[in-house]
Design a protein around this motif. Structure first.
Motif, mmCIF file in Angstrom:
data_model
loop_
_atom_site.group_PDB
_atom_site.id
_atom_site.type_symbol
_atom_site.label_atom_id
_atom_site.label_comp_id
_atom_site.label_asym_id
_atom_site.label_seq_id
_atom_site.Cartn_x
_atom_site.Cartn_y
_atom_site.Cartn_z
ATOM 1 N N PRO A 88 0.839 -1.215 0.000
ATOM 2 C CA PRO A 88 0.000 0.000 0.000
ATOM 3 C C PRO A 88 0.864 1.251 0.000
ATOM 4 C CG PRO A 88 -0.745 -1.577 1.667
ATOM 5 C CD PRO A 88 0.569 -2.083 1.141
ATOM 6 N N GLY A 89 0.381 2.274 -0.687
ATOM 7 C CA GLY A 89 1.115 3.531 -0.722
ATOM 8 C C GLY A 89 1.035 4.265 0.595
ATOM 9 N N ALA A 90 1.661 5.428 0.618
ATOM 10 C CA ALA A 90 1.675 6.231 1.828
ATOM 11 C C ALA A 90 0.253 6.622 2.230
ATOM 12 C CB ALA A 90 2.519 7.477 1.620
ATOM 13 N N LEU A 91 0.023 6.623 3.536
ATOM 14 C CA LEU A 91 -1.266 7.007 4.090
ATOM 15 C C LEU A 91 -1.160 8.450 4.569
ATOM 16 C CD1 LEU A 91 -4.117 5.977 5.041
ATOM 17 C CD2 LEU A 91 -3.041 5.530 7.258
ATOM 18 N N ARG A 92 -2.010 9.314 4.026
ATOM 19 C CA ARG A 92 -1.967 10.736 4.381
ATOM 20 C C ARG A 92 -3.001 11.014 5.469
ATOM 21 N NH1 ARG A 92 0.485 14.437 1.055
ATOM 22 N NH2 ARG A 92 -1.145 15.992 1.419
ATOM 23 N N ILE A 93 -2.492 11.289 6.661
ATOM 24 C CA ILE A 93 -3.344 11.543 7.821
ATOM 25 C C ILE A 93 -3.155 12.983 8.268
ATOM 26 C CG2 ILE A 93 -3.894 10.886 10.196
ATOM 27 C CD1 ILE A 93 -2.855 8.145 9.667
ATOM 28 N N GLY A 94 -4.252 13.720 8.374
ATOM 29 C CA GLY A 94 -4.199 15.095 8.851
ATOM 30 C C GLY A 94 -4.851 15.225 10.209
ATOM 31 N N ASN A 95 -4.665 16.365 10.822
ATOM 32 C CA ASN A 95 -5.275 16.670 12.115
ATOM 33 C C ASN A 95 -6.089 17.954 11.988
ATOM 34 O OD1 ASN A 95 -4.935 18.567 14.663
ATOM 35 N ND2 ASN A 95 -4.967 16.476 15.441
ATOM 36 N N PHE A 96 -7.245 17.994 12.652
ATOM 37 C CA PHE A 96 -8.043 19.219 12.602
ATOM 38 C C PHE A 96 -8.405 19.732 13.993
ATOM 39 C CE2 PHE A 96 -11.201 15.826 12.660
ATOM 40 C CZ PHE A 96 -12.158 16.298 13.549
ATOM 41 N N SER A 97 -7.909 19.087 15.042
ATOM 42 C CA SER A 97 -8.202 19.567 16.390
ATOM 43 C C SER A 97 -7.153 19.051 17.357
ATOM 44 C CB SER A 97 -9.588 19.096 16.843
ATOM 45 O OG SER A 97 -9.841 19.490 18.179
ATOM 46 N N GLY A 98 -6.642 19.968 18.206
ATOM 47 C CA GLY A 98 -5.683 19.579 19.220
ATOM 48 C C GLY A 98 -6.242 19.629 20.626
ATOM 49 N N PHE A 99 -7.430 20.226 20.789
ATOM 50 C CA PHE A 99 -8.068 20.287 22.107
ATOM 51 C C PHE A 99 -9.523 20.706 21.916
ATOM 52 C CE2 PHE A 99 -6.785 24.598 21.267
ATOM 53 C CZ PHE A 99 -7.704 25.405 21.913
ATOM 54 N N TYR A 100 -10.308 20.539 22.976
ATOM 55 C CA TYR A 100 -11.717 20.916 22.954
ATOM 56 C C TYR A 100 -11.787 22.441 23.016
ATOM 57 C CZ TYR A 100 -16.721 20.342 24.172
ATOM 58 O OH TYR A 100 -18.098 20.350 24.183
ATOM 59 N N GLY A 101 -12.072 23.058 21.881
ATOM 60 C CA GLY A 101 -12.073 24.513 21.772
ATOM 61 C C GLY A 101 -11.135 25.016 20.698
ATOM 62 N N ASP A 102 -10.506 24.108 19.967
ATOM 63 C CA ASP A 102 -9.590 24.492 18.896
ATOM 64 C C ASP A 102 -10.370 25.139 17.741
ATOM 65 O OD1 ASP A 102 -7.190 24.788 17.571
ATOM 66 O OD2 ASP A 102 -6.579 22.700 17.797
ATOM 67 N N ARG A 103 -9.638 25.596 16.734
ATOM 68 C CA ARG A 103 -10.222 26.388 15.654
ATOM 69 C C ARG A 103 -11.372 25.646 14.971
ATOM 70 N NH1 ARG A 103 -5.499 28.206 12.715
ATOM 71 N NH2 ARG A 103 -5.805 27.003 10.832
ATOM 72 N N PHE A 104 -12.539 26.237 14.988
ATOM 73 C CA PHE A 104 -13.745 25.579 14.495
ATOM 74 C C PHE A 104 -13.649 25.266 13.006
ATOM 75 C CE2 PHE A 104 -18.046 25.353 12.861
ATOM 76 C CZ PHE A 104 -18.707 24.583 13.816
ATOM 77 N N ASP A 105 -13.064 26.164 12.230
ATOM 78 C CA ASP A 105 -13.028 26.007 10.780
ATOM 79 C C ASP A 105 -11.946 25.049 10.292
ATOM 80 O OD1 ASP A 105 -15.121 27.790 10.488
ATOM 81 O OD2 ASP A 105 -13.799 29.529 10.292
ATOM 82 N N ALA A 106 -11.165 24.481 11.214
ATOM 83 C CA ALA A 106 -10.041 23.657 10.785
ATOM 84 C C ALA A 106 -10.474 22.417 10.012
ATOM 85 C CB ALA A 106 -9.205 23.249 12.001
ATOM 86 N N LEU A 107 -11.608 21.838 10.361
ATOM 87 C CA LEU A 107 -12.067 20.650 9.641
ATOM 88 C C LEU A 107 -12.292 20.980 8.168
ATOM 89 C CD1 LEU A 107 -12.967 17.727 9.538
ATOM 90 C CD2 LEU A 107 -15.210 18.423 10.407
ATOM 91 N N ARG A 108 -12.974 22.066 7.874
ATOM 92 C CA ARG A 108 -13.182 22.473 6.481
ATOM 93 C C ARG A 108 -11.861 22.835 5.816
ATOM 94 N NH1 ARG A 108 -16.861 23.935 2.785
ATOM 95 N NH2 ARG A 108 -18.553 23.246 4.149
ATOM 96 N N GLN A 114 -19.242 20.942 13.892
ATOM 97 C CA GLN A 114 -18.289 20.956 12.780
ATOM 98 C C GLN A 114 -18.717 19.966 11.695
ATOM 99 O OE1 GLN A 114 -14.929 20.243 15.566
ATOM 100 N NE2 GLN A 114 -13.823 21.766 14.353
ATOM 101 N N LEU A 115 -19.170 18.805 12.128
ATOM 102 C CA LEU A 115 -19.553 17.766 11.186
ATOM 103 C C LEU A 115 -20.795 18.163 10.392
ATOM 104 C CD1 LEU A 115 -18.182 15.093 10.629
ATOM 105 C CD2 LEU A 115 -19.858 13.967 12.103
ATOM 106 N N GLU A 116 -21.688 18.893 11.011
ATOM 107 C CA GLU A 116 -22.883 19.343 10.291
ATOM 108 C C GLU A 116 -22.500 20.192 9.088
ATOM 109 O OE1 GLU A 116 -27.282 21.225 11.230
ATOM 110 O OE2 GLU A 116 -25.707 21.314 12.757
#
Length: 565
Positions: A10-30, A73-75
């Motif tokens: 399998p090729g490289a797996l690209r994993i990102g992060n969108f939150s480091g704590f409860y209260g992190d940047r809301f728009d990071a997921l988008r 965020q998911l909504e």
């Protein structure tokens, strides 16, 4: 006879992060979904303090206990994630992963997005810890892997290790087994770099002026089948990634060279970092060992009630003014369980503003009875308004007293928890404990580099030649310090001993301090036991999570060789 073709890797797996704590940047997921290609997105919402907050939420409503921010965020982004084929793995389930999973299914149905949702449970041990508000074991990544292998698009967990959000997807993608320790350890290191979001892309970085961190992008890791990875970020996003930002995050909230987890113990002394181009750092060489035979359990309790008042002392006779207030408050303080005074000499002589002429005298009280730290304290403090030192005033009147929490770590055998993957079809799969274990022992200090030759020195701040990052683990704090050059490392390794550290950080003089040496990172990691009392929720000190302890150390002056300056 023709040999069979080798199986495709399998090729490289690209994993990102969108939150480091409860209260992190809301728009990071988008931002992460629209900024570039990804296979998996992880969101870390849990910390010791967060578990206490969620525990109090659950007291008010049994159906609560998860990070409600994630659902909002998911909504906004569920359809986008589905269209792009990005799977999401998050510990936003907190104390109620099943409840969050069900809420996501309801949201998906309402939005008309066909996603498969799974969750991981078994971490909740509150019932066997009488008096605890929340007691949860730190689970590993193989429950997450089971959910992903069963086709889940979204996996919700409770209390797993932060790195498990990455090791689980990596194990599922590459087919790793539980004894492939080096590969798992490599993923643990990548997960530890990603877990705090923008701390890997220039946020909270000692040398932040070297890049534009006004709006840093969130990090990602390209993980390969051998466990190595490249840390980076989406093109065009703010912040920066270099060996320094990755080193800083590797040292954050760690202890010795053996970094223990439920699946594997990663050897931080084997990590190699190489700049692999702009905003790309290669991480390889990581070795792993069998995990410890026990799981850590975070136990959160309500410790009682606390209150505080900050008296402002201005101008002359600061010490005498402070002594007067202490004496005037003494009658009421004799009735509380704990009272602590701190005088911060923020004043300066012949100041050009009243604020610069003022010092702050802080009084913190604690007691099991809210009444003892409420009206009694408030009344005694306010009654001094016209009867104490000249210029009397306070930053804010004391309130009625607020509850505070106490954190402690407990340990249970790996097999004592019912680690369970609840698959998208509702079936339940038990996740077995590791087949092998290795007790966690400290490594001997490695051989130090040859010291720097003697020469001229100059009195200067340590931070001119070294970076630092600090954080909390329960009542303990760690301060990771690294040199920016080989010569700097030759000096730092010999100069910054435990004794020197205690001289520079007076709070540590009477506390146990352990130094860990990581030559590959040109780093020293100091663990100071008990400096944070009973953990962040107890608000034991001015900086309750020790976030700035490293910056204080960097601001202290030493005799530094001029060749380094």
């Amino acid at each position: 006879m023709t040999a069979p073709a080798p199986a495709e890797t399998p090729g490289a797996l690209r994993i990102g992060n969108f939150s480091g704590f409860y209260g992190d940047r809301f728009d990071a997921l988008r931002e992460m979904l629209t900024g570039g290609d990804l296979d998996v997105l992880t969101g870390d919402y849990l910390a010791e303090l967060t578990m206490l907050i969620l525990g109090r939420d659950r007291l008010k409503a049994p159906s609560a206990g998860y990070a409600r921010t994630f659902l909002r965020q998911l909504e906004d982004c569920l359809g986008l994630a589905h269209a792009r084929g990005v799977r999401i793995v998050t510990n936003a389930g907190g104390l109620n992963p099943a409840g969050l999973a069900e809420a996501i299914r309801g949201l998906a149905k309402r939005l008309g997005v066909p996603v498969r949702v799974a969750h991981v449970e078994g971490d909740d041990l509150t019932a066997v810890h009488p008096g605890a508000l929340a007691a949860h074991a730190y689970l590993g990544g193989f429950g997450i892997a089971a959910c992903l292998r069963a086709g889940a698009d979204i996996v919700v967990t409770g209390r797993v290790t932060d790195a498990a959000l990455v090791t689980g997807p990596a194990a599922a993608h590459f087919g790793w087994g539980p004894t492939e320790y080096d590969r798992l350890a490599g993923a643990v290191v990548a997960g530890h770099v990603l877990e705090c979001g923008t701390q890997a892309t220039g946020g909270n970085y000692a040398f932040f002026r070297e890049g534009d961190i006004r709006h840093p992008g969130f990090p990602l890791a390209e993980i390969r089948a051998d466990g190595s990875s490249v840390i980076g970020k989406h093109p065009g996003t703010g912040g920066f990634v270099d060996t320094g930002t990755v080193t800083a995050q590797l040292l954050y909230e760690t202890g010795g060279a053996r970094y223990a987890g439920p699946d594997v113990t990663a050897r931080l002394d084997t990590v190699r970092l190489t700049q692999d181009g702009p905003d790309r750092v290669r991480v390889d060489g990581v070795r792993g060992e069998a995990p410890p035979p026990e799981l850590k359990v975070g136990v959160n309790r309500l410790g009682g009630f606390r209150n505080e008042v900050v008296f402002v002392l201005t101008g002359l006779d600061i010490e005498a003014k402070a002594e007067l207030v202490r004496a005037q408050m003494e009658p009421v303080l004799g009735k509380v369980a704990e009272a602590r005074w701190t005088l911060a000499r923020t004043d300066r002589a012949d100041a050009g503003s009243e604020e610069e002429a003022s010092a702050l005298l802080r009084l913190v009280v604690r007691d099991p009875d809210q009444r003892a730290v409420g009206r009694a304290l408030s009344g005694a403090a306010i009654e001094l308004a016209l009867a104490s030192y000249p210029g009397f005033h306070v930053l804010a009147p004391p309130g009625k007293g607020a509850p505070y929490g106490v954190f402690e770590a407990a340990y249970v055998p790996q097999g004592a928890v019912e680690h369970t993957a609840v698959l998208p079809d509702g079936s339940r799969v038990a996740v077995p404990p590791p087949s092998a274990a290795r007790p966690l022992t400290a490594l001997p200090e490695p051989e130090l580099p040859a010291p720097l030759p003697a020469g001229r020195v100059r009195r200067a701040p340590l931070g001119l030649v070294a970076g630092a990052r600090s954080g909390d683990k329960g009542g303990d704090a760690n301060v990771g310090v690294w040199a920016r050059s080989e010569d700097g490392w030759r000096w730092l390794a010999h100069e910054l001993t435990v004794e020197r550290f205690r001289q520079l950080i007076p709070e540590a003089r009477d506390l146990p301090v352990t130094r860990h040496v990581l030559p590959n990172l040109r780093a020293l990691n100091f663990v100071v036991e008990g400096v944070l009392g009973s953990g962040v929720a107890s608000q034991h000190r001015f900086d309750p999570q020790a976030k700035a302890l490293g910056e204080w150390l960097r601001a202290r002056h030493l005799d530094i060789p001029e060749v380094l300056l």
